[in-house]
Design an enzyme around this catalytic site. Structure first.
Site, PDB file in Angstrom:
ATOM      1  N   LYS A  10       0.831  -1.209   0.000  1.00  0.00           N
ATOM      2  CA  LYS A  10       0.000   0.000   0.000  1.00  0.00           C
ATOM      3  C   LYS A  10       0.873   1.270   0.000  1.00  0.00           C
ATOM      4  O   LYS A  10       2.087   1.202   0.246  1.00  0.00           O
ATOM      5  CB  LYS A  10      -0.926  -0.035   1.219  1.00  0.00           C
ATOM      6  CG  LYS A  10      -1.966  -1.172   1.164  1.00  0.00           C
ATOM      7  CD  LYS A  10      -2.932  -1.107   2.347  1.00  0.00           C
ATOM      8  CE  LYS A  10      -4.014  -2.145   2.256  1.00  0.00           C
ATOM      9  NZ  LYS A  10      -5.018  -2.034   3.368  1.00  0.00           N
ATOM     10  N   PHE A  58     -15.357   3.571   6.995  1.00  0.00           N
ATOM     11  CA  PHE A  58     -13.955   3.860   6.654  1.00  0.00           C
ATOM     12  C   PHE A  58     -13.724   3.962   5.143  1.00  0.00           C
ATOM     13  O   PHE A  58     -12.581   4.153   4.709  1.00  0.00           O
ATOM     14  CB  PHE A  58     -13.023   2.794   7.259  1.00  0.00           C
ATOM     15  CG  PHE A  58     -13.342   1.377   6.845  1.00  0.00           C
ATOM     16  CD1 PHE A  58     -12.850   0.846   5.660  1.00  0.00           C
ATOM     17  CD2 PHE A  58     -14.141   0.563   7.646  1.00  0.00           C
ATOM     18  CE1 PHE A  58     -13.147  -0.451   5.269  1.00  0.00           C
ATOM     19  CE2 PHE A  58     -14.441  -0.742   7.267  1.00  0.00           C
ATOM     20  CZ  PHE A  58     -13.945  -1.243   6.070  1.00  0.00           C
ATOM     21  N   ARG A  86      -2.788 -14.492   4.156  1.00  0.00           N
ATOM     22  CA  ARG A  86      -3.430 -13.730   5.237  1.00  0.00           C
ATOM     23  C   ARG A  86      -2.751 -14.030   6.578  1.00  0.00           C
ATOM     24  O   ARG A  86      -2.637 -13.160   7.444  1.00  0.00           O
ATOM     25  CB  ARG A  86      -4.934 -13.991   5.262  1.00  0.00           C
ATOM     26  CG  ARG A  86      -5.602 -13.384   4.009  1.00  0.00           C
ATOM     27  CD  ARG A  86      -7.075 -13.226   4.153  1.00  0.00           C
ATOM     28  NE  ARG A  86      -7.428 -12.297   5.180  1.00  0.00           N
ATOM     29  CZ  ARG A  86      -7.794 -11.016   4.992  1.00  0.00           C
ATOM     30  NH1 ARG A  86      -7.807 -10.498   3.771  1.00  0.00           N
ATOM     31  NH2 ARG A  86      -8.139 -10.265   5.993  1.00  0.00           N
ATOM     32  N   THR A  92      -6.021  -7.351  10.366  1.00  0.00           N
ATOM     33  CA  THR A  92      -6.181  -6.014   9.763  1.00  0.00           C
ATOM     34  C   THR A  92      -5.569  -4.927  10.643  1.00  0.00           C
ATOM     35  O   THR A  92      -4.881  -4.027  10.160  1.00  0.00           O
ATOM     36  CB  THR A  92      -7.689  -5.723   9.544  1.00  0.00           C
ATOM     37  OG1 THR A  92      -8.266  -6.816   8.819  1.00  0.00           O
ATOM     38  CG2 THR A  92      -7.898  -4.421   8.793  1.00  0.00           C
ATOM     39  N   ARG A 103       2.108  -7.058   9.088  1.00  0.00           N
ATOM     40  CA  ARG A 103       1.435  -5.882   9.650  1.00  0.00           C
ATOM     41  C   ARG A 103       1.930  -5.569  11.050  1.00  0.00           C
ATOM     42  O   ARG A 103       2.129  -4.401  11.411  1.00  0.00           O
ATOM     43  CB  ARG A 103      -0.081  -6.087   9.614  1.00  0.00           C
ATOM     44  CG  ARG A 103      -0.650  -5.891   8.201  1.00  0.00           C
ATOM     45  CD  ARG A 103      -2.063  -6.383   8.096  1.00  0.00           C
ATOM     46  NE  ARG A 103      -2.744  -5.920   6.877  1.00  0.00           N
ATOM     47  CZ  ARG A 103      -3.908  -6.399   6.464  1.00  0.00           C
ATOM     48  NH1 ARG A 103      -4.517  -7.367   7.148  1.00  0.00           N
ATOM     49  NH2 ARG A 103      -4.467  -5.928   5.369  1.00  0.00           N
ATOM     50  N   ASN A 113      -2.109  -0.028   6.923  1.00  0.00           N
ATOM     51  CA  ASN A 113      -1.607  -1.322   7.409  1.00  0.00           C
ATOM     52  C   ASN A 113      -0.738  -2.053   6.396  1.00  0.00           C
ATOM     53  O   ASN A 113      -0.684  -3.277   6.359  1.00  0.00           O
ATOM     54  CB  ASN A 113      -2.773  -2.179   7.904  1.00  0.00           C
ATOM     55  CG  ASN A 113      -3.782  -2.449   6.809  1.00  0.00           C
ATOM     56  OD1 ASN A 113      -3.588  -2.029   5.665  1.00  0.00           O
ATOM     57  ND2 ASN A 113      -4.843  -3.164   7.140  1.00  0.00           N
ATOM     58  N   HIS A 116      -2.252  -5.284   1.358  1.00  0.00           N
ATOM     59  CA  HIS A 116      -3.554  -5.913   1.096  1.00  0.00           C
ATOM     60  C   HIS A 116      -3.344  -7.383   0.796  1.00  0.00           C
ATOM     61  O   HIS A 116      -2.350  -7.770   0.195  1.00  0.00           O
ATOM     62  CB  HIS A 116      -4.216  -5.246  -0.122  1.00  0.00           C
ATOM     63  CG  HIS A 116      -5.409  -6.004  -0.629  1.00  0.00           C
ATOM     64  ND1 HIS A 116      -6.658  -5.873  -0.070  1.00  0.00           N
ATOM     65  CD2 HIS A 116      -5.539  -6.945  -1.617  1.00  0.00           C
ATOM     66  CE1 HIS A 116      -7.506  -6.677  -0.698  1.00  0.00           C
ATOM     67  NE2 HIS A 116      -6.852  -7.335  -1.642  1.00  0.00           N
TER      68      HIS A 116
HETATM   69  N1  UDP Z   1      -9.953  -0.538   7.214  1.00  0.00           N
HETATM   70  C1  UDP Z   1      -9.994   0.573   8.031  1.00  0.00           C
HETATM   71  N2  UDP Z   1     -10.747   0.526   9.166  1.00  0.00           N
HETATM   72  C2  UDP Z   1     -11.479  -0.572   9.518  1.00  0.00           C
HETATM   73  C3  UDP Z   1     -11.429  -1.700   8.689  1.00  0.00           C
HETATM   74  C4  UDP Z   1     -10.654  -1.659   7.539  1.00  0.00           C
HETATM   75  O1  UDP Z   1      -9.364   1.584   7.739  1.00  0.00           O
HETATM   76  O2  UDP Z   1     -12.156  -0.555  10.567  1.00  0.00           O
HETATM   77  C5  UDP Z   1      -9.129  -0.497   5.982  1.00  0.00           C
HETATM   78  C6  UDP Z   1      -7.792  -1.205   6.149  1.00  0.00           C
HETATM   79  O3  UDP Z   1      -6.834  -0.537   5.352  1.00  0.00           O
HETATM   80  C7  UDP Z   1      -8.113  -2.590   5.597  1.00  0.00           C
HETATM   81  C8  UDP Z   1      -9.047  -2.242   4.435  1.00  0.00           C
HETATM   82  O4  UDP Z   1      -9.829  -1.156   4.933  1.00  0.00           O
HETATM   83  O5  UDP Z   1      -6.949  -3.277   5.192  1.00  0.00           O
HETATM   84  C9  UDP Z   1      -9.965  -3.354   3.986  1.00  0.00           C
HETATM   85  O6  UDP Z   1     -10.663  -3.843   5.116  1.00  0.00           O
HETATM   86  P1  UDP Z   1     -10.839  -5.414   5.346  1.00  0.00           P
HETATM   87  O7  UDP Z   1     -11.833  -5.591   6.444  1.00  0.00           O
HETATM   88  O8  UDP Z   1     -11.103  -6.088   4.039  1.00  0.00           O
HETATM   89  O9  UDP Z   1      -9.404  -5.832   5.927  1.00  0.00           O
HETATM   90  P2  UDP Z   1      -8.229  -6.722   5.283  1.00  0.00           P
HETATM   91  O10 UDP Z   1      -8.876  -7.752   4.404  1.00  0.00           O
HETATM   92  O11 UDP Z   1      -7.359  -5.763   4.491  1.00  0.00           O
HETATM   93  O12 UDP Z   1      -7.499  -7.303   6.458  1.00  0.00           O
HETATM   94 MG    MG Z   2     -10.278  -7.584   2.927  1.00  0.00          MG
END
Ligand code: UDP
Ligand code: MG
Length: 139
Positions: A10, A58, A86, A92, A103, A113, A116
């Site tokens: 990112k 968000f 993952r 996350t 992360r 974070n 992706h």
């Molecule tokens: N995100 C955020 N706040 C939240 C949840 C997600 O800013 O409460 C952002 C974060 O950058 C995250 C992305 O949105 O990586 C996508 O969210 P997701 O729940 O899909 O998390 P990921 O799959 O990336 O772990």
């Molecule tokens: Mg996701």
């Protein structure tokens, strides 16, 4: 089964110049790079990529962040790619991520974070197709 996932280093990762460190961890976890490039998403491209999160609180912040500078999408291959990736990146929220995960090691916040990772084989295929054509995926 050997299959694919999409990673994105990112804009925070690129700004911190951590691309090499993060890619090393990914490669140490046994992933093979099929395709990789540096691009800058427009706001509307970021909204398209994260369309599944439209309506979440968000969403605006996320798409502003993802279009705030260059990022590095990477198509990866490994057995059990989605779940293993993952696990490699961790939760996350970096504060909740296991020690040793990308992360936990490199990210500052739940929003910024570092990386992706696709969440299913179906989404991995869609997300890889968002950035790469089939002829760019070289195994
Ligand atoms: N995100 C955020 N706040 C939240 C949840 C997600 O800013 O409460 C952002 C974060 O950058 C995250 C992305 O949105 O990586 C996508 O969210 P997701 O729940 O899909 O998390 P990921 O799959 O990336 O772990
Ligand atoms: Mg996701």
């Amino acid at each position: 089964m050997s299959n694919r996932t999409l990673a994105i280093l990112k804009p925070d990762c690129v700004r911190k110049n951590f691309q090499g460190k993060v890619l090393s961890k990914i490669q140490e976890a046994g992933f093979k790079v099929l395709a990789m490039k540096q691009i800058r998403l427009t706001k509307s491209q970021a909204e398209g990529f994260y369309a599944v999160h439209k309506g979440r609180p968000f969403f605006a912040e996320l798409t502003a962040f993802m279009s705030s500078g260059p990022c590095v999408p990477i198509a990866l291959e490994r057995n059990d790619a989605v779940a293993t990736f993952r696990k490699t990146i961790g939760a996350t929220d970096p504060a909740e991520a296991e020690p040793g995960t990308v992360r936990r090691e490199f990210a500052d916040s739940k929003g910024e974070n570092i990386v992706h990772g696709s969440d299913s084989d179906e989404n991995a295929k869609i997300e890889i197709g968002f950035f790469f054509s089939d002829s760019e995926l070289l195994g």
